[in-house]
Write a protein that holds these residues in place. Sequence first.
Motif, PDB file in Angstrom:
ATOM      1  N   GLN A   3       0.832  -1.203   0.000  1.00 50.26           N
ATOM      2  CA  GLN A   3       0.000   0.000   0.000  1.00 50.26           C
ATOM      3  C   GLN A   3       0.870   1.257   0.000  1.00 50.26           C
ATOM      4  N   ASN A   7      -1.546   6.731   1.313  1.00 47.05           N
ATOM      5  CA  ASN A   7      -2.943   6.258   1.391  1.00 47.05           C
ATOM      6  C   ASN A   7      -3.279   5.555   2.700  1.00 47.05           C
ATOM      7  N   THR A   8      -2.295   5.418   3.606  1.00 45.89           N
ATOM      8  CA  THR A   8      -2.590   4.696   4.848  1.00 45.89           C
ATOM      9  C   THR A   8      -3.451   5.553   5.779  1.00 45.89           C
ATOM     10  N   GLU A   9      -4.168   4.877   6.653  1.00 43.32           N
ATOM     11  CA  GLU A   9      -5.022   5.594   7.625  1.00 43.32           C
ATOM     12  C   GLU A   9      -4.182   6.555   8.472  1.00 43.32           C
ATOM     13  N   GLN A  10      -2.987   6.074   8.825  1.00 46.75           N
ATOM     14  CA  GLN A  10      -2.071   6.895   9.640  1.00 46.75           C
ATOM     15  C   GLN A  10      -1.734   8.216   8.927  1.00 46.75           C
ATOM     16  N   LYS A  12      -3.487   9.612   6.472  1.00 46.40           N
ATOM     17  CA  LYS A  12      -4.706  10.424   6.304  1.00 46.40           C
ATOM     18  C   LYS A  12      -4.960  11.234   7.575  1.00 46.40           C
ATOM     19  N   LYS A  13      -4.764  10.564   8.738  1.00 44.36           N
ATOM     20  CA  LYS A  13      -4.935  11.282  10.025  1.00 44.36           C
ATOM     21  C   LYS A  13      -3.906  12.396  10.131  1.00 44.36           C
ATOM     22  N   ASN A  16      -4.852  15.343   8.045  1.00 40.29           N
ATOM     23  CA  ASN A  16      -5.939  16.097   8.699  1.00 40.29           C
ATOM     24  C   ASN A  16      -5.388  17.019   9.788  1.00 40.29           C
ATOM     25  N   THR A  22      -8.552  19.057  12.426  1.00 42.95           N
ATOM     26  CA  THR A  22      -8.941  18.505  13.717  1.00 42.95           C
ATOM     27  C   THR A  22      -9.184  19.599  14.753  1.00 42.95           C
ATOM     28  N   THR A  39      -2.148  16.793   0.211  1.00 44.11           N
ATOM     29  CA  THR A  39      -2.411  15.395  -0.162  1.00 44.11           C
ATOM     30  C   THR A  39      -1.820  15.113  -1.545  1.00 44.11           C
TER      31      THR A  39
END
Length: 309
Positions: A3, A7-10, A12-13, A16, A22, A39
């Motif tokens: 991956q 694009n990882t969740e980490q 993306k957070k 943000n 946030t 991004t």
Amino acid sequence: MTQKLANTEQMKKFLNIVSGKTTDKGNPRVKQIAHRLLTDLFNAIEDLDIRPDEFWTAVDYFNDLGQSMEAGLLTPGLGLEHFLDLRMDAEDAAAGIQQGTPRTIEGPLYVANAPLSKGSARLDDGTDKGEVLFMRGVVRDSDGKPVAGAIVDVWHANTKGMYSFFDKTQSKYNLRRRIETDANGRYEFRTIVPTGYGCPPDGPTQRLLNALGRHGQRPAHIHFFVSAPGRRHLTTQINIAGDKYLYDDFAFATREGLIPKIVRQNDPNKIREKGLNAPFAEIEFDFTMTSLSKAVPDDVVQRRRVEAA
Ligand code: BEZ
Ligand code: FE
């Protein structure tokens, strides 16, 4: 397939947090734009395997660009200012607004509050022995009616391709005037035929253009802001026909409808009538303004502009 990191969740957070999504503080529009651009940049770094030394070359480049005040020069050179024009054209077309005189880029060399005269003006201070040019025409509305009291704010380069204020060898407001149209919507001015602008050869804009294999030259042109109450502000330019760079402008400003005929007058009687002793040039050009419309914003673009001290 592994991956992508971006694009990882980490990540993306992380994006943000970086772009302030946030927190309730700050400006939502700035956050939205920052999030999108960051991004895209993270993805580009990963997809193109941009190495740290390449990345820091770009950071150094931005510092050089700001220090030399060339950000407004690079912007048209990368086609961004022309792209903004094309978007406004598309918005007008979607709103069913018929086109007046085509818009084209302002560029970075406008100076506000040039001397104002009624009907006619002489733009040059007489020190540049270039070819004399008389330009005249009518400002009309979209029904073809003359617009009296419109302001034609005109500026252009000298025969070296240099603009007063930015070129400190020229007198204050040389080749810059505002002319109010007469009762018949007419304007006219005497000036000299300009030469096309070239980017400073040692500046950061030309450095990037060199790396892209591009030149930094513009064809000879004359800039205009045309404004009148109840009409949309028009930002445009006319080109001097026959210029080598007419269709090869590094700033992408040439547009059909903005290349009037330039007539060379050699007739000794006409030369004498004008009080001259050499052939001169003439251009006739009418501007068509469109009415203000609720469907689209007015075209007055807010940006930092200089004023001559
Ligand atoms: C100019 O108007 O001469 C100009 C426009 C864009 C970039 C540089 C110069
Ligand atoms: Fe220019």
